[in-house]
Scaffold this active site. Structure first.
Site, PDB file in Angstrom:
ATOM      1  N   SER A 161       1.567  -1.142  -0.264  1.00  0.00           N
ATOM      2  CA  SER A 161       0.060   0.580   0.211  1.00  0.00           C
ATOM      3  C   SER A 161       0.740   1.394   0.045  1.00  0.00           C
ATOM      4  O   SER A 161       1.856   1.260   0.690  1.00  0.00           O
ATOM      5  CB  SER A 161      -0.747   0.213   1.393  1.00  0.00           C
ATOM      6  OG  SER A 161      -1.500   1.135   1.452  1.00  0.00           O
ATOM      7  N   TYR A 197      -2.056   5.643  -4.126  1.00  0.00           N
ATOM      8  CA  TYR A 197      -3.014   6.426  -3.299  1.00  0.00           C
ATOM      9  C   TYR A 197      -2.440   7.622  -3.962  1.00  0.00           C
ATOM     10  O   TYR A 197      -1.386   8.210  -4.112  1.00  0.00           O
ATOM     11  CB  TYR A 197      -3.288   6.992  -2.304  1.00  0.00           C
ATOM     12  CG  TYR A 197      -4.241   6.075  -1.350  1.00  0.00           C
ATOM     13  CD1 TYR A 197      -5.459   5.371  -2.069  1.00  0.00           C
ATOM     14  CD2 TYR A 197      -3.267   5.304  -0.312  1.00  0.00           C
ATOM     15  CE1 TYR A 197      -6.275   4.565  -1.115  1.00  0.00           C
ATOM     16  CE2 TYR A 197      -4.361   4.574   0.986  1.00  0.00           C
ATOM     17  CZ  TYR A 197      -6.006   3.545  -0.210  1.00  0.00           C
ATOM     18  OH  TYR A 197      -6.622   3.248   0.528  1.00  0.00           O
ATOM     19  N   THR A 250      -5.949   2.804  -6.508  1.00  0.00           N
ATOM     20  CA  THR A 250      -7.413   2.885  -6.354  1.00  0.00           C
ATOM     21  C   THR A 250      -8.406   3.923  -5.594  1.00  0.00           C
ATOM     22  O   THR A 250      -7.564   4.779  -5.673  1.00  0.00           O
ATOM     23  CB  THR A 250      -7.021   2.052  -4.396  1.00  0.00           C
ATOM     24  OG1 THR A 250      -6.152   1.007  -4.419  1.00  0.00           O
ATOM     25  CG2 THR A 250      -8.260   2.626  -3.496  1.00  0.00           C
ATOM     26  N   ARG A 292     -16.737   7.054   9.066  1.00  0.00           N
ATOM     27  CA  ARG A 292     -16.251   5.838   9.746  1.00  0.00           C
ATOM     28  C   ARG A 292     -16.509   5.830  11.092  1.00  0.00           C
ATOM     29  O   ARG A 292     -15.878   6.434  11.749  1.00  0.00           O
ATOM     30  CB  ARG A 292     -15.164   5.426   9.844  1.00  0.00           C
ATOM     31  CG  ARG A 292     -14.542   5.175   7.976  1.00  0.00           C
ATOM     32  CD  ARG A 292     -13.304   4.257   7.184  1.00  0.00           C
ATOM     33  NE  ARG A 292     -13.026   4.330   6.407  1.00  0.00           N
ATOM     34  CZ  ARG A 292     -11.649   4.385   5.929  1.00  0.00           C
ATOM     35  NH1 ARG A 292     -10.416   3.681   6.776  1.00  0.00           N
ATOM     36  NH2 ARG A 292     -11.759   3.960   4.786  1.00  0.00           N
ATOM     37  N   LYS A 342      -8.546  -0.078  -9.312  1.00  0.00           N
ATOM     38  CA  LYS A 342      -9.023  -0.533  -8.196  1.00  0.00           C
ATOM     39  C   LYS A 342     -10.004   0.242  -7.154  1.00  0.00           C
ATOM     40  O   LYS A 342      -9.838   1.497  -7.513  1.00  0.00           O
ATOM     41  CB  LYS A 342      -7.761  -1.095  -7.028  1.00  0.00           C
ATOM     42  CG  LYS A 342      -8.659  -1.211  -5.327  1.00  0.00           C
ATOM     43  CD  LYS A 342      -7.034  -2.293  -4.816  1.00  0.00           C
ATOM     44  CE  LYS A 342      -8.000  -2.859  -3.575  1.00  0.00           C
ATOM     45  NZ  LYS A 342      -8.591  -1.756  -2.138  1.00  0.00           N
ATOM     46  N   HIS A 382     -13.798  -1.760  -1.208  1.00  0.00           N
ATOM     47  CA  HIS A 382     -12.257  -1.132  -0.559  1.00  0.00           C
ATOM     48  C   HIS A 382     -13.096  -1.849   1.133  1.00  0.00           C
ATOM     49  O   HIS A 382     -13.225  -1.880   1.911  1.00  0.00           O
ATOM     50  CB  HIS A 382     -12.996   0.715  -0.022  1.00  0.00           C
ATOM     51  CG  HIS A 382     -11.624   0.533   0.302  1.00  0.00           C
ATOM     52  ND1 HIS A 382     -10.613   1.228  -0.523  1.00  0.00           N
ATOM     53  CD2 HIS A 382     -10.810   1.128   1.654  1.00  0.00           C
ATOM     54  CE1 HIS A 382      -9.564   1.853   0.405  1.00  0.00           C
ATOM     55  NE2 HIS A 382      -9.476   1.336   1.147  1.00  0.00           N
TER      56      HIS A 382
HETATM   57  C1  FNR Z   1      -7.853  -1.355   3.900  1.00  0.00           C
HETATM   58  N1  FNR Z   1      -7.757  -1.171   1.670  1.00  0.00           N
HETATM   59  C2  FNR Z   1      -6.531  -0.708   1.584  1.00  0.00           C
HETATM   60  N2  FNR Z   1      -7.200  -0.687   0.379  1.00  0.00           N
HETATM   61  C3  FNR Z   1      -6.287   0.237  -1.089  1.00  0.00           C
HETATM   62  O1  FNR Z   1      -6.360  -0.133  -1.612  1.00  0.00           O
HETATM   63  N3  FNR Z   1      -4.838   0.621   0.183  1.00  0.00           N
HETATM   64  C4  FNR Z   1      -5.251   0.673   1.306  1.00  0.00           C
HETATM   65  O2  FNR Z   1      -3.994   1.197   2.116  1.00  0.00           O
HETATM   66  C5  FNR Z   1      -5.676   0.132   2.214  1.00  0.00           C
HETATM   67  N4  FNR Z   1      -5.962  -0.293   3.453  1.00  0.00           N
HETATM   68  C6  FNR Z   1      -6.622  -0.459   4.491  1.00  0.00           C
HETATM   69  C7  FNR Z   1      -6.941  -1.300   5.339  1.00  0.00           C
HETATM   70  C8  FNR Z   1      -7.373  -2.028   6.058  1.00  0.00           C
HETATM   71  C9  FNR Z   1      -7.341  -1.981   7.568  1.00  0.00           C
HETATM   72  C10 FNR Z   1      -7.961  -2.486   5.308  1.00  0.00           C
HETATM   73  C11 FNR Z   1      -9.263  -3.611   6.182  1.00  0.00           C
HETATM   74  C12 FNR Z   1      -8.517  -2.290   4.126  1.00  0.00           C
HETATM   75  C13 FNR Z   1      -8.765  -2.141   1.197  1.00  0.00           C
HETATM   76  C14 FNR Z   1      -8.465  -3.351   0.697  1.00  0.00           C
HETATM   77  O3  FNR Z   1      -7.739  -3.846  -0.369  1.00  0.00           O
HETATM   78  C15 FNR Z   1      -9.639  -4.763   0.578  1.00  0.00           C
HETATM   79  O4  FNR Z   1     -10.040  -4.123  -1.077  1.00  0.00           O
HETATM   80  C16 FNR Z   1     -10.684  -5.105   1.802  1.00  0.00           C
HETATM   81  O5  FNR Z   1      -9.762  -5.324   2.763  1.00  0.00           O
HETATM   82  C17 FNR Z   1     -11.236  -5.698   1.105  1.00  0.00           C
HETATM   83  O6  FNR Z   1     -12.298  -6.412   1.367  1.00  0.00           O
HETATM   84  P1  FNR Z   1     -12.298  -7.636   2.520  1.00  0.00           P
HETATM   85  O7  FNR Z   1     -12.004  -8.978   2.097  1.00  0.00           O
HETATM   86  O8  FNR Z   1     -11.435  -7.572   3.645  1.00  0.00           O
HETATM   87  O9  FNR Z   1     -13.710  -7.974   3.574  1.00  0.00           O
END
Ligand code: FNR
Length: 388
Positions: A128, A152, A178, A187, A260, A284
């Site tokens: 990330s 990002y 993303t 949130r 994404k 996400h």
């Molecule tokens: C994320 N996700 C995320 N996505 C991204 O593009 N950059 C990021 O830095 C983050 N950071 C992040 C932190 C945390 C704590 C979570 C739980 C999620 C989203 C991640 O890539 C992904 O899309 C989701 O986690 C998918 O959902 P589930 O299956 O984990 O519920």
């Protein structure tokens, strides 16, 4: 490995006489519960929480129940193949580690623990932009193991370009942009807990070491961390972006670019028109738009729109092997795993991540075989039926 699931199963059952009393969980819900036990409210809800009332998170999980597998019999499924091809490379399994920021709040091993787990298994680790450890350090630890970089897209174009160049230079083989986070969503739990890890300096490793970011600070972050963090809050997301800006990215990297956060088929069409190389259907993990369409629901229409002109992947709700199977059957080339890895990390560092991913793949492999398919390539929509 041609029968991965059987081997993992056997390793467990052969300890029957003396099972390890400190064994890590197998049941997904137990990982979640153990993670809850070891984490404070702030970090726990930062992982487990979502946008608004959590409706999208629920929808992501429920969507998998809308499809049932129709297993086929007598199909010689003894030797199986879980490999997939993406951008000219063959990967061992149809899963990637999703990009997840601020892993330092989950376990002291943080990003490096997850990176190690993925490297050992040959699973691409998507680093990330918000990793706490800078991308170069993660790359160094991973050696030749596959890794992608998630961007990002900053308000400061110099930082964006610098991130792209750094990723390319340190051996990342694809860029995941993303799109769904031009700003953080509402949130509820993070607001209730008054918890935003970035303000503690977590998750800023790529920014604080970035020459373009540093050049705009009056004093280096080592001397004045507060001003650096404030500067980060100014440039993190970019709500002004439009499709026209995509050319800017293309001009600054030769790596494959994936978008994404695509959920609408018209956006998939726009991605194709703008020369994008791949799509990740994702909401996400329900962390951005409350009440959004689930990722799995969005997937088939996007797959039909794209017509195999580029790979379509998905995340948001993958918890068990059958979920992976269903997503692939609906047209995903591969899936990304998010929260399950973070619960593994919380419970047992990199070892926990490896255990979670191993179990998920073993479950997926066995379910695939029992459904009558011997390779990921064979999985298609005909094996599913929509529930009434
Ligand atoms: C994320 N996700 C995320 N996505 C991204 O593009 N950059 C990021 O830095 C983050 N950071 C992040 C932190 C945390 C704590 C979570 C739980 C999620 C989203 C991640 O890539 C992904 O899309 C989701 O986690 C998918 O959902 P589930 O299956 O984990 O519920």
């Amino acid at each position: 490995m041609s029968n991965f699931g059987n081997q993992v199963q056997f390793q467990v059952y052969q300890t029957m006489q003396h099972p390890d009393p400190n064994r890590l969980p197998v049941v997904y819900e137990e990982w979640e519960k153990k993670a809850r036990d070891v984490l404070e409210d702030g970090p726990y809800y930062y992982i487990a929480g979502g946008a608004g009332g959590g409706k999208t998170m629920e929808a992501n999980l429920n969507a998998f129940d809308q499809w049932n597998i129709m297993p086929r019999m007598l199909r010689n499924v003894e030797d199986r193949d879980l490999t997939v091809e993406l951008f000219g490379k063959t990967y061992n399994y149809p899963i990637l580690h999703a990009p997840i920021g601020v892993q330092s709040i989950i376990h002291e091993e943080g990003d490096l623990g997850s990176a190690r787990a993925c490297a050992e298994m040959g699973i691409p680790f998507t680093v990330s932009s918000a990793s706490t450890v800078p991308m170069e350090k993660i790359a160094e630890k991973m050696g030749d193991a596959p890794r992608w970089f998630q961007l990002y897209w900053s308000k400061d174009p110099d930082v964006t370009v610098s991130f792209l160049q750094r990723a390319e230079k340190s051996g990342y083989s694809a860029i995941v942009v993303t799109l769904d986070t031009p700003m953080l969503a509402w949130r509820e739990y993070d607001l209730k807990n008054v918890y935003l890890p970035f303000l503690l300096g977590e998750g800023l490793g790529n920014y604080l070491t970035d020459p373009a970011f540093r050049s705009k600070l009056e004093k280096p972050p080592e001397e004045d961390p507060t001003s650096a963090i404030m500067q980060w809050t100014q440039i993190f997301g970019n709500p002004r972006l439009t499709w026209d800006d995509i050319t800017f990215l293309r001009e600054h990297t030769n790596l494959p670019i994936l978008l994404k956060g695509v959920l609408h088929p018209d956006d998939a069409k726009l991605a194709m028109e703008h020369g994008i190389d791949g799509i990740i259907v994702s909401n996400h993990g329900g962390r951005q738009v409350d009440g959004s369409i689930s990722a799995l629901e969005a997937l088939p229409q996007i797959v039909d729109t794209v017509q195999e002109k580029m790979p379509v992947m998905m995340d948001s709700g993958i918890r068990r092997g059958s979920d992976v199977l269903k997503a692939i059957a609906l047209g995903a080339t591969a899936v990304l795993v998010g929260r399950p890895c973070m619960y593994g990390l919380a419970v047992a560092g990199g070892k926990g991540v490896q255990e979670v991913l191993t179990n998920l793949l073993a479950d997926m492999d066995l379910t695939m075989a029992l459904a009558g398919k011997k390779s990921v390539a064979e999985i298609d929509r005909s094996m599913l039926r929509k529930t009434m």
